[in-house]
Design a protein around this motif. Structure first.
Motif, PDB file in Angstrom:
ATOM      1  N   ASP A  56       0.860  -1.170   0.000  1.00  0.00           N
ATOM      2  CA  ASP A  56       0.000   0.000   0.000  1.00  0.00           C
ATOM      3  C   ASP A  56       0.899   1.223   0.000  1.00  0.00           C
ATOM      4  O   ASP A  56       1.728   1.404   0.887  1.00  0.00           O
ATOM      5  N   MET A  57       0.759   2.037  -0.997  1.00  0.00           N
ATOM      6  CA  MET A  57       1.715   3.122  -1.133  1.00  0.00           C
ATOM      7  C   MET A  57       1.552   4.190  -0.069  1.00  0.00           C
ATOM      8  O   MET A  57       2.509   4.850   0.312  1.00  0.00           O
ATOM      9  N   SER A  58       0.333   4.376   0.397  1.00  0.00           N
ATOM     10  CA  SER A  58       0.135   5.456   1.354  1.00  0.00           C
ATOM     11  C   SER A  58       0.692   5.083   2.726  1.00  0.00           C
ATOM     12  O   SER A  58       1.266   5.919   3.411  1.00  0.00           O
ATOM     13  N   SER A  59       0.541   3.827   3.111  1.00  0.00           N
ATOM     14  CA  SER A  59       0.985   3.459   4.441  1.00  0.00           C
ATOM     15  C   SER A  59       2.256   2.626   4.434  1.00  0.00           C
ATOM     16  O   SER A  59       2.917   2.508   5.461  1.00  0.00           O
TER      17      SER A  59
END
Lengths: 895, 310
Positions: B217-220
């Motif tokens: 997951d790129m955001s987290s």
């Protein structure tokens, strides 16, 4: 030539010379003229100016100034159109063995080579004719040093007896004329003449010569060629390498009696080699020491002089030449002694030699005592015993010193030792000896912590020392430690080395108790003490460069540490400890590293990626990069580069730069507060949902129109502006509030959100307006703050005054842009209304006195009081206060 | 993340073999747009333009002095960038077949090169552990910026509209976010050979040489899925999304093309997949629009075009 003329004539007549008719041959007898068309008549006459000179290859060699030009050089000498072609580089890497020095032939062209070939022929002939080896090849064949030692007689004999290697043409001619090798050239002479020529008295020597000999004619005596020797060495003039001190000593007593000549010679020679470069100490030492004591006055060509003296008979011419050359020098001294002792004056052009006839040094054979038998063993023993004396003897002047050796000189110490002086008490000192004890300890701590691990690797494990009483602390602990790390002097003697190491270790730890070295079996206490002092000296000598200097050097090679010494012999207790500790150190380090990496690696290994494995840090993309990617600069507070600034980016800049510039010494604390709040705001923004965006959008819209002050703050130099304003204000109400003056008009713009700000510092985090305020607080008293606020609004108006017209236009544009939400717009209107009012008022003010306008601030205040309610809570306001976050929000929104 | 549409059949029927390369083929890329053409670069120092449908070679681009390791095609297919052993990035004009720019500055071979969306910026990642960003608009030849955060060779790059993602041998995937002005370093733990974000930019496919392909997951930075089964231990292989990002495809070092379901990470049949290349598959790329086409490049010197049987 005739054909040419004929051709011309025919041409004049209009006859085609190439036609068959014209070329028809009518000759029946004789040689026909060459056919007209190929009239290459080489014998044809060509006028002088048409003639060409060609070389054997048919190339034109001479060119006129106007016909030659480039081709002259090209065809004649250069050989290529491009000029001299440098030889291309050929790597000699592969065939280095084959490579040889460049010969002159490599640089010659064909002409040179032919010339050289001719020359070589000549050279060969020269060499054949070279009877006495004057040429270089002959010289080299003879070898360098060998001949110098040969005395003149053998040399002459050699020269005369040895036949020429090959008869040259001249020699052959001479031989045909009756000359033989060894004979002189010239008419034959009688026996009597010959005897005289050989320097013998023909009358006295007659008895052992038979009568027959006198009846014959003899060839004249051969005359040696005068060979000027090459000076291949670097000796000074008149220096005779074969003549050492030994030789000179033999004549010394005589020489000392000769006052004038030798002294002068000595003085002369003293002039050599005593320049500025010589040590002052050496003043009393003469470079050519032996010439002082030596009886002979020797100068440039002494050696050849000696030789000549042996040739008793010389032709008068050569002798003249000799003596002329010789007389030049001793002219002055001889002025005193003009006559011989018996009163006769010497021949003109001659001087009387002031040196005695050289005597051969001959020593009487020692008398062998009666009953003496040779016993070599005795001599050997003597030699063994007195080997020390031998060394001293080596310096004795009886040994001729080589020049280089002499030049190296003896040091003051050596000389002192030779003279038996007591050596100066200058033990090698380190800088530590001059440092106070306290500093020493401190340096030691520093160095040991910093450099010990590195240098310890190439030493045989110093380790902690044994706890023993410090009975002989003649060596400082730090010295001992350093010496442990440094050069090990006794590697050749393992036992001694071991003792040395033990000694050092005993002294390495200052506080610890050290066991003194046990006496070796059969060692006296004195010996032990001496050994200790030796060790102390060695420790002082052999230690690595200490402290900070050590870091600047790397040792070129690992020292040969000799056999590994097991300290356990002396300190059995220390051994296991040491290994343990070292083991511990080894093990601890990796553990620590593992620990360091642990959380991340561990998380990665377990697959629990996320917070643990993620690091977030700021990154500033280049402005151009942002431009190319079509992205707004995320950190626009990077100063100055607001070429295409959105108004919102400009606003924070104003907050950042203008106040700081003006206030100058604004307290760091407030600054930090600002920064901190903005930072936290950033983080907040990242987490904020879209729900709160309305207010922000609002905010952005209000920021769409920055005051001219901001532009001024950015583009105009701050000083001018502030000065102007300052003047204005100062003129008005002599209150010194210069810092406050420069506040951009932003507060009035953002009036919508501005609550009536508390006058004091507490404002800092609450309101936009307040963010400006704190920067001024440090200088103001709190009492002034209220006052200040009023003035501030005044100032803003004042600054705005001039640019109102253009601003209106901007405003309109801004409005049209900001039609995102009706509600916002409405609010904007609300916001603008007061502004417009203000503006009007200001316009009014312009004409009037500026200080009549008290009311406007009230309006502003009223507005500010009124508006906040629909703006929402304090949180909201808090967000507004940071500029950059707003920027980003906007960028995201509009993407 | 794109919704999974159930297991999709991977295009596994050999359509064409492009075998003009001599020596290993390091990279094969589809052209942009409808992706009718394919560019491949290999050890033989050439870049070749193919028509994968007909299997014919259209053009050879020869200027590299060393192997070609990476190719990136511009959005309008008029130019492309290639890089390789000769430490500089070449920007080519496709039709003229000549280099229009040679960007020199890297200290060693350039492993990855990527053009941004409108081919104004070129990012190149090199063995010298830097990523250089070059401006293709201005005549200046110096890089705009050098990203030197990597501690080891940069193996892979991805550039999209607002981020630059780099994968390095030091085990990090670094995401340079231009909008936020921040750098997110995700420690993967193993040398990263490829990064491929999904089209919506929320997830990131990362292949490492511990035989794992991971979906993050790129955001987290959290791990969403882990795809295993293949063999990937030493070469730069590439993982990519299948059509509609419903699957994950990986050509491994045994010459097999693996496919997983994106959501449940199950290996799609056949399991294990057949060996289709003699040597390691160096590049796997799914057709950007066509559901049933895929290309693989291999060290055996061939590029194979795969399609559904029709």
């Amino acid at each position: 030539m005739s054909t040419a003329r004929l051709k011309r004539k025919l041409g004049d007549l209009g006859i085609d010379t190439s036609s068959r008719k014209a070329n028809e041959n009518f000759c029946l007898i004789g040689t026909p003229l060459p056919p007209l068309e190929k009239s290459k008549d080489t014998g044809e006459f060509v006028p002088l100016w048409k003639q060409e000179v060609r070389d054997e290859k048919g190339r034109r060699r001479l060119h006129g100034a106007f016909t030659g030009g480039f081709s002259a050089g090209y065809f004649n000498s250069v050989g290529s159109k491009e000029g001299w072609t440098p030889s291309t580089f050929v790597s000699s890497r592969s065939d280095r063995a084959k490579s040889r020095a460049a010969r002159p032939e490599d640089f010659m062209d064909e002409e040179d080579l032919t010339e050289r070939r001719d020359d070589l022929k000549l050279v060969d002939e020269h060499e054949q004719m070279d009877l006495l080896g004057g040429t270089q090849s002959e010289m080299s064949r003879r070898g360098d040093g060998a001949d110098i030692e040969k005395d003149a007689i053998t040399l002459t004999l050699e020269q005369s007896l040895l036949p020429a290697p090959k008869d040259s043409a001249g020699a052959r001619i001479l031989k045909k004329m009756g000359w033989r090798i060894g004979q002189g050239i010239g008419p034959r002479i009688t026996w009597r003449q010959r005897e005289m020529a050989f320097g013998r008295d023909p009358d006295t020597a007659s008895d052992d010569v038979d009568e027959e000999a006198k009846k014959h004619m003899y060839a004249p005596r051969d005359k040696p060629l005068i060979i000027v020797e090459r000076k291949d060495n670097f000796h000074g003039l008149g220096y005779d390498p074969g003549l050492g001190l030994h030789a000179s000593l033999g004549v010394a007593p005589e020489a000392s009696k000769q006052p004038t000549g030798p002294r002068l010679a000595g003085a002369c020679s003293r002039g050599f080699g005593l320049g500025a470069l010589n040590d002052a100490d050496d003043d009393d030492v003469d470079v050519y020491d032996h010439t002082q004591t030596h009886g002979r006055n020797r100068h440039a060509y002494d050696a050849s002089d000696i030789r000549d003296e042996e040739h008793v008979s010389m032709s008068s011419r050569t002798r003249d030449a000799r003596s002329l050359g010789k007389s030049a020098q001793p002219q002055r001294p001889s002025a005193v002694q003009i006559t011989f002792r018996d009163g006769k004056s010497p021949l003109a052009g001659f001087v009387i030699s002031d040196k005695p006839v050289a005597e051969d040094m001959s020593f009487p054979i020692p008398e062998v005592p009666q009953g003496w038998t040779p016993n070599p063993t005795r001599v050997w023993e003597k030699e063994k015993a007195g080997s020390n004396d031998k060394e001293n003897e080596a310096i004795l002047p009886s040994q001729p010193q080589a020049h280089a050796q002499w030049k190296a000189g003896i040091s003051a110490d050596q000389r002192g030792a030779a003279l038996g002086e007591t050596p100066l008490p200058s033990a090698p000192r380190s800088i530590f000896d001059y440092i106070s004890k306290k500093d020493q300890d401190r340096i030691k701590n520093v160095t040991s912590s910093r450099f010990a691990p590195a240098s310890a690797s190439d030493t045989p494990s110093p380790g902690p020392s044994t706890p023993l009483p410090p009975t002989m602390t003649r060596t400082e602990p730090h010295v001992a430690q350093a010496a442990l790390r440094g050069f090990q002097p006794f590697t050749t003697d393992p036992a001694k080395q071991a003792r040395y190491t033990a000694y050092l270790q005993a002294h390495a730890e200052p506080g610890s108790v050290a066991v003194p070295l046990a006496q070796k079996p059969g060692q006296t206490p004195e010996d032990l003490a001496k050994e200790m002092s030796d060790y102390a000296k060695a420790a002082a000598l052999f230690r690595p460069i200490s402290g900070a200097m050590a870091g600047r050097f790397t040792s070129a090679s690992v020292l040969d540490l000799g056999p590994k010494i097991i300290e356990g012999l002396h300190t059995p207790a220390a051994q296991p400890e040491e290994t343990e500790s070292s083991m511990d150190v080894d093990e601890e380090k990796p553990k620590e590293e593992v620990k360091e990496e642990d959380p991340k690696v561990h998380a990665a290994r377990l697959g629990t990626y996320g917070v643990m494995t993620r690091e977030v840090c700021l990154w500033q993309p280049a402005r151009l990069l942002c431009k190319r990617f079509g992205v707004k600069d995320p950190n626009p507070e990077v100063p100055v580069d607001t070429t295409g600034p959105s108004t919102s980016t400009a606003a924070p800049e104003a907050t950042g730069s203008a106040p700081v510039d003006e206030v100058g010494g604004a307290s760091a604390a407030t600054m930090q507060v600002e920064g901190g709040s903005s930072g936290s705001g950033k983080r907040d923004l990242g987490n904020i949902g879209l729900g709160e965006e309305d207010g922000q959008g609002d905010d952005v819209l209000t920021y769409e129109r920055p005051g001219m002050d901001i532009f001024k703050a950015i583009f105009a130099s701050d000083d001018e502006e502030s000065d102007e304003e300052q003047d204005r204000i100062d003129g008005a109400d002599d209150v010194d509030e210069s810092p406050a003056i420069s506040v951009p008009e932003k507060p009035s713009e953002s009036v919508t959100e501005v609550k009536p700000a508390p006058p004091a510092n507490g404002v800092v985090e609450d309101v936009d307006l307040a963010t400006f305020k704190p920067t001024f607080i440090p200088r103001m008293s709190k009492t002034k703050d209220t006052e200040k606020k009023d003035k501030k609004s005044k100032k803003q108006k004042g600054s705005k005054g001039g640019t109102l017209v253009s601003f209106d236009v901007d405003e309109d544009g801004g409005e049209s842009l900001s039609l995102t939400a009706a509600r916002h717009k409405h609010r904007d209107r609300d916001n603008e209304r007061p502004k417009k009012k203000k503006r009007k008022e200001r316009e009014g003010d312009k004409g009037e006195d500026m200080w009549v306008e008290k009311p406007p601030p009230d309006i502003v205040k009223v507005l500010s009081v009124n508006l906040p309610p629909d703006e929402g809570g304090g949180l909201h306001v808090g967000e507004h206060e940071n500029g950059p976050s707003r920027t980003r929000k906007r960028a995201i929104d509009f993407m | 993340m794109a919704p999974s549409r159930g297991p999709q059949v991977l295009a596994r029927t050999l359509h064409q073999t492009l075998s003009n390369h001599r020596g290993p083929v390091h990279v094969v890329r589809y052209a942009k747009g409808s992706a009718k053409y394919v560019l491949s670069g290999g050890q033989d120092r050439t870049v070749r333009l193919w028509n994968p449908d007909l299997g014919t070679q259209i053009k050879t681009f020869e200027a590299h002095g060393y192997e070609v390791l990476s190719i990136s095609v511009s959005h309008d297919n008029t130019k492309f960038a290639s890089s390789g052993g000769d430490r500089s990035v070449f920007v080519w004009d496709v039709t003229a077949g000549v280099t229009t720019r040679r960007l020199a500055g890297h200290m060693s071979k350039v492993n990855a090169v990527e053009l941004n969306a409108d081919a104004t910026v070129l990012a190149s990642g090199s063995y010298d552990a830097t990523v250089r960003l070059w401006d293709l608009r201005a005549p200046a030849r110096a890089p705009i910026q050098v990203l030197d955060e990597a501690r080891d060779a940069v193996q892979t790059l991805h550039v999209d509209t607002t981020t630059i993602i780099t994968g390095s041998v030091d085990g990090y995937v670094r995401t340079y976010d231009l909008r936020k002005g921040e750098l997110r370093s995700d420690f993967i733990g193993q040398p990263v050979t490829s990064v491929a974000p999904s089209s919506d930019g929320t997830t990131l496919l990362v292949s490492t040489i511990d035989s794992h392909v991971r979906l993050f997951d790129m955001s987290s930075g959290k791990l969403l899925n882990d795809f295993t089964g293949h063999n990937h231990t030493s070469y730069r292989c590439r993982a990519c999304f299948g059509h509609e990002e419903a699957t994950v495809i990986f050509g491994d070092e045994d010459g097999r093309v693996w496919a997983w379901d994106l959501v449940d990470a199950a290996v799609l049949q056949p399991n294990p997949p057949p060996k289709v290349h003699d040597k390691v598959i160096t590049w796997t790329e799914h057709h950007p629009v066509d559901a049933g086409e895929m290309i693989t490049a291999s060290a055996d010197g061939t590029v194979k075009v795969w399609r559904h049987p029709s």
